[in-house]
Design an enzyme around this catalytic site. Structure first.
Site, mmCIF file in Angstrom:
data_model
loop_
_atom_site.group_PDB
_atom_site.id
_atom_site.type_symbol
_atom_site.label_atom_id
_atom_site.label_comp_id
_atom_site.label_asym_id
_atom_site.label_seq_id
_atom_site.Cartn_x
_atom_site.Cartn_y
_atom_site.Cartn_z
ATOM 1 N N SER A 146 0.813 -1.217 0.000
ATOM 2 C CA SER A 146 0.000 0.000 0.000
ATOM 3 C C SER A 146 0.844 1.263 0.000
ATOM 4 C CB SER A 146 -0.972 -0.023 1.178
ATOM 5 O OG SER A 146 -1.886 1.052 1.100
ATOM 6 N N HIS A 147 0.710 2.059 1.044
ATOM 7 C CA HIS A 147 1.372 3.364 1.121
ATOM 8 C C HIS A 147 2.764 3.278 1.737
ATOM 9 C CE1 HIS A 147 -0.755 2.447 4.795
ATOM 10 N NE2 HIS A 147 -0.014 3.310 5.450
ATOM 11 N N ASP A 178 -0.704 1.689 -4.100
ATOM 12 C CA ASP A 178 -1.517 0.738 -4.865
ATOM 13 C C ASP A 178 -2.813 1.335 -5.382
ATOM 14 O OD1 ASP A 178 -2.542 0.890 -2.255
ATOM 15 O OD2 ASP A 178 -3.412 -1.111 -2.373
ATOM 16 N N ASP A 238 -2.008 6.754 -3.544
ATOM 17 C CA ASP A 238 -0.902 6.089 -2.857
ATOM 18 C C ASP A 238 -0.283 4.981 -3.702
ATOM 19 O OD1 ASP A 238 -3.047 4.323 -2.691
ATOM 20 O OD2 ASP A 238 -2.360 3.478 -0.793
ATOM 21 N N ASP A 278 -5.430 2.869 -3.862
ATOM 22 C CA ASP A 278 -6.715 2.801 -3.166
ATOM 23 C C ASP A 278 -6.968 3.980 -2.223
ATOM 24 O OD1 ASP A 278 -4.918 2.082 -1.184
ATOM 25 O OD2 ASP A 278 -6.005 0.295 -0.530
ATOM 26 N N ARG A 279 -5.966 4.814 -1.991
ATOM 27 C CA ARG A 279 -6.149 5.972 -1.112
ATOM 28 C C ARG A 279 -6.093 7.257 -1.928
ATOM 29 N NH1 ARG A 279 -3.883 4.464 4.765
ATOM 30 N NH2 ARG A 279 -3.884 2.201 4.538
ATOM 31 N N LYS A 301 -11.494 0.307 -1.329
ATOM 32 C CA LYS A 301 -11.391 1.761 -1.410
ATOM 33 C C LYS A 301 -10.743 2.117 -2.736
ATOM 34 C CE LYS A 301 -7.567 1.578 1.982
ATOM 35 N NZ LYS A 301 -7.895 0.362 2.746
#
Length: 609
Positions: free
Chosen positions: A168-169, A335, A333, A337-338, A432
Site C-alpha cells: 500500500s502506502h 496501490d 498512494d 486505493d487511497r 477503497k
C-alpha cells in the site's frame, strides 16, 4: 532437484512442459524458493500428477516460517524478508491450502503496485497457482494491477479471486516493504474466516506444489498455454476504466476539464496510479499531459513514501499553496486505493471528503437513484453521520478495515463509505478507490459550475466545503501518527490509556470536557453477527468530542500509535479556523492522559493529518 527423477511412472509432460522436463521448476531467482528439509523431510522432492492437467507438478518440501500472520491488509514485511527462502511461496501455498478444493479449475487474478520484487514474485505465484489446480491466471501487464482495479476485474469478469502484491502506502525498494493479500469472489479483501485459516496453514505447511513450467513474459499482452493451464496477460486499466464509466458521466467531466479557467493536478507519487491517471484523466478526459505529476511508476517510488498526506505529498502541497495554484489537486498512494483532495490553498480531511461526496451524491449518475446507506470506520469523524441524519439515511460505524464495509455493501445497505486514513469508496467495487474519489470531486465541481460562464467565478473545493459546513456544521478532526515506536513503549501507552478508561465513569471531568463514556470499541456485524473486539480505545464527551487511540497494523516494523482528535462546531465564525488551533485544548488533554510523550520519548508525531 532433477525433474526426471521426480516423474511418477505413467505421468507425462506436454506442450511447453515437455521442453522444460529436464529443468527445475525453481525460478531464476532461486534464492526465493528452494527446498527446506526438516527431520521428517529428508526424502527427495517428488512429482505428483495433477488431476485434469497435463502440466507436471513438483512437490517441494518446506517448513513453517514464523511471523506470517495475515491481517486486515494482508501480510507486510520488509522486502528482503519476502525474498528469503520460501517465505513468499509458503504464504501462497498456505492460502491455497486454506481455500481448499474450491480453487480447482478456477481463474485467479494477479497483479500489484509495481514495487520491487513484484515481477519475480509473480513467477512464483503463477507456478504455485498452476500447481495447485487453478486452470488459469490472469495477470496485469508487467505484473501491474491497482487494488481497486483488481476488485473491478474480479467482479466484472466473475473470476474466483485475486492476489495483490502491495504494501500500500509503505515505501518500496530493496530496503523498503513488500506485501501480499488475497481478494475473494466479490472483489473484497479476504474475510477473517479466510485469513485465520491462512495463518493456521502457515504454521504447518510442509509441501510446495509447483507447476513445472518456464517463467512467462509478463510484458506481452496475450495468452499462453502450458498443458491445460492458461496464462493471460491483460491491460490492467481496461476493466477498471470501464467500471468507472458506469459510475461517472465522462462526457460531462470532459466538458468541464476543457474549461480554460479550470486547472487540476494529480500526483501519482511514482506509484501504480501513474498509468491509470494518464489513461483516464489525460487520454479519456482530455486534460493536459502535465496534469499527471510523477506519473512514471518506479519500483521504489523514486525513493519516496507513496502516502498521500500533507507530509509525504509535500511537493503537491507546495504547488497547491503556491502562486497560480490549480483549482483542484489530488494524490493517490502506492496501490491506488487511497486519495488526498486539495483545493487552492485548502485541504479536505478524508472524514470531510466522504461526507461531502455523500451529501453531493446526486452529482454522480451512479447514485442518481439515491443512496442505500453510508458507513465510516470508528476513528473517522462523525461528519458523515450528520449527512446521513440530514438525508434520512441508514449509517454505520465499523472497525477499521474495508472488509466490514463489504458485508454492508453486499447486503445492499451501503452505497458510500470511507476511512480517515485517506480511503474513500462506493459499492461499484469492494475496495477503497483513489481515482473514484478524484472523479467524484470532479463531478461535484462540474455540477457546481454548470451555470458559471467561462471566465466567471469558478466554484472551487473550498467553496464546496464552506457550503457543506454551513449546512451541517464542521467536525474539526486531526490524526497524529507516531511511526516505528518501540513495541514495548507503544504497549505501555495503550496500557496507560486503558487504565484511565477503567477509572473514568460517566460524568468524569477532563479539562474543559465532561465524559459521556469511555471504552474499547466493539462491533457486532449487523449482517452476519460476527463480533470484532478491542478495535480502539476511545473517550466520547458530552459535546460529541472524541479522543481515540489505536495501534496500527499496516507497518512492517515497530508499532505505529495513532491518536485521533475530533470536536464539533456549528459556529460559522469558526469554520475557517485552522484545525490544530481549534483542537489545541483537546490535543493537550489527549497527550496528558496518555502520557505518550513521556512513555515514548517522542516530542512530536511523525505525521499530522
Amino acid at each position: 532437484v532433477n525433474s526426471n527423477k521426480m516423474l511418477h511412472s505413467g505421468s507425462r509432460l506436454t506442450g511447453a512442459s515437455n521442453r522444460s522436463a529436464n529443468r527445475s521448476c525453481i525460478p531464476s531467482n532461486a534464492q526465493h524458493l528452494r527446498p527446506v528439509r526438516g527431520a521428517q523431510q529428508q526424502q527427495q522432492a517428488r512429482q505428483a500428477p495433477l488431476v485434469a492437467m497435463a502440466t507436471a507438478v513438483k512437490e517441494l518440501p518446506t517448513q513453517p516460517i514464523e511471523g506470517q500472520k495475515t491481517g486486515t491488509s494482508g501480510l507486510r514485511k520488509k522486502t528482503n524478508v519476502f525474498m528469503g527462502p520460501n517465505y513468499l511461496a509458503n504464504w501462497v501455498q498456505s492460502l491455497f491450502n486454506a481455500l481448499g478444493a474450491e480453487i480447482k479449475g478456477k481463474t485467479l487474478c494477479l497483479g500489484g503496485d509495481g514495487r520491487y520484487f513484484g515481477k519475480e514474485a509473480s513467477q512464483i505465484i503463477i507456478k504455485l497457482a498452476a500447481g495447485n489446480g487453478f486452470s488459469k491466471v490472469v495477470v496485469g501487464q508487467n505484473a501491474i494491477m491497482a487494488t481497486p482495479a483488481m476488485s473491478a476485474l474480479i467482479r466484472r469478469k466473475k473470476h474466483y479471486g485475486g492476489i495483490i502484491m502491495s504494501a500500500s502506502h509503505n515505501p518500496g525498494g530493496p530496503e523498503g516493504d513488500f506485501g501480499i493479500k488475497f481478494n475473494y469472489t466479490s472483489g473484497e479483501p479476504a474475510p477473517e474466516s479466510i485469513t485465520d485459516k491462512i495463518y493456521g496453514e502457515t504454521q504447518k505447511v510442509s509441501t510446495l506444489k509447483m507447476a513445472d513450467m518456464p517463467d512467462v513474459d509478463l510484458n506481452k499482452i496475450g495468452s499462453s498455454k502450458f498443458g491445460d493451464f492458461e496464462l493471460e496477460v491483460i491491460d490492467p486499466v481496461e476493466d477498471y476504466m470501464a467500471q468507472l464509466k458506469e459510475v461517472f458521466d465522462f462526457e460531462a467531466l470532459k466538458k468541464f476539464v476543457a474549461r480554460k479557467d479550470f486547472k487540476m493536478i494529480f500526483d501519482a507519487m511514482h506509484a501504480v496510479t501513474g498509468p491509470y491517471a494518464t489513461r483516464i484523466l489525460v487520454q479519456e478526459l482530455g486534460a493536459p499531459a502535465s496534469t499527471v505529476k510523477d506519473g512514471v511508476s518506479s519500483p521504489d517510488f523514486n525513493g519516496g513514501h507513496p502516502d498521500p498526506n500533507l507530509t509525504y505529498a509535500k511537493e503537491l502541497v507546495d504547488i497547491m499553496w503556491g502562486a497560480n495554484a490549480p483549482t483542484f489537486g489530488a494524490a493517490s498512494d502506492g496501490d491506488g486505493d487511497r486519495n488526498m483532495i486539495l483545493g487552492n490553498g485548502f485541504f479536505v480531511t478524508p472524514s470531510d471528503s466522504v461526507a461531502m461526496i455523500a451529501a453531493n451524491a446526486s452529482c454522480i449518475p451512479y447514485f442518481k437513484g439515491g443512496l442505500k446507506g453510508v458507513a465510516r470506520s470508528m476513528p473517522t469523524s462523525a461528519a458523515l453521520d450528520r449527512v446521513a441524519k440530514g438525508l434520512n439515511l441508514p449509517y454505520f460505524e465499523t472497525p477499521t478495515g474495508w472488509k466490514f464495509f463489504c458485508n454492508l455493501m453486499d447486503a445492499g445497505k451501503c452505497s458510500i463509505c470511507g476511512e480517515e486514513s485517506f480511503g474513500t469508496g462506493g459499492d461499484h467495487i469492494r475496495e477503497k478507490d483513489g481515482l473514484f474519489a478524484v472523479l467524484a470531486w470532479l463531478s461535484i465541481l462540474a455540477a457546481k459550475n454548470a451555470n458559471v460562464p467561462e471566465g466567471g467565478k469558478v466554484v472551487g473545493v473550498k467553496d464546496v466545503a464552506l457550503e457543506h459546513w454551513n449546512k451541517f456544521g464542521r467536525n474539526f478532526f486531526s490524526r497524529y501518527d507516531y511511526e516505528e515506536v518501540a513495541t514495548d513503549a507503544a504497549n505501555k501507552v495503550m496500557a496507560q490509556v486503558a487504565d484511565v478508561i477503567s477509572k473514568s465513569p460517566k460524568g468524569t471531568k477532563m479539562g474543559d470536557f465532561t465524559l459521556d463514556f469511555a471504552d474499547n470499541f466493539e462491533y457486532v456485524d449487523p449482517i452476519d453477527g460476527s463480533k470484532a473486539s478491542k478495535q480502539g480505545l476511545r473517550f466520547v464527551f458530552t459535546d460529541g468530542s472524541r479522543i481515540i487511540f489505536r495501534l496500527s497494523g499496516t507497518g512492517s516494523s515497530g508499532a505505529t500509535i495513532r491518536m485521533y482528535i475530533e470536536q464539533y462546531s456549528n459556529d460559522p465564525a469558526k469554520y475557517e479556523e485552522d484545525a490544530q488551533k481549534a483542537l489545541a485544548p483537546i490535543i493537550k488533554l489527549a497527550l496528558e492522559l496518555s502520557q505518550l510523550p513521556q512513555l515514548t520519548g517522542r516530542d512530536k508525531p511523525t505525521v499530522i493529518t
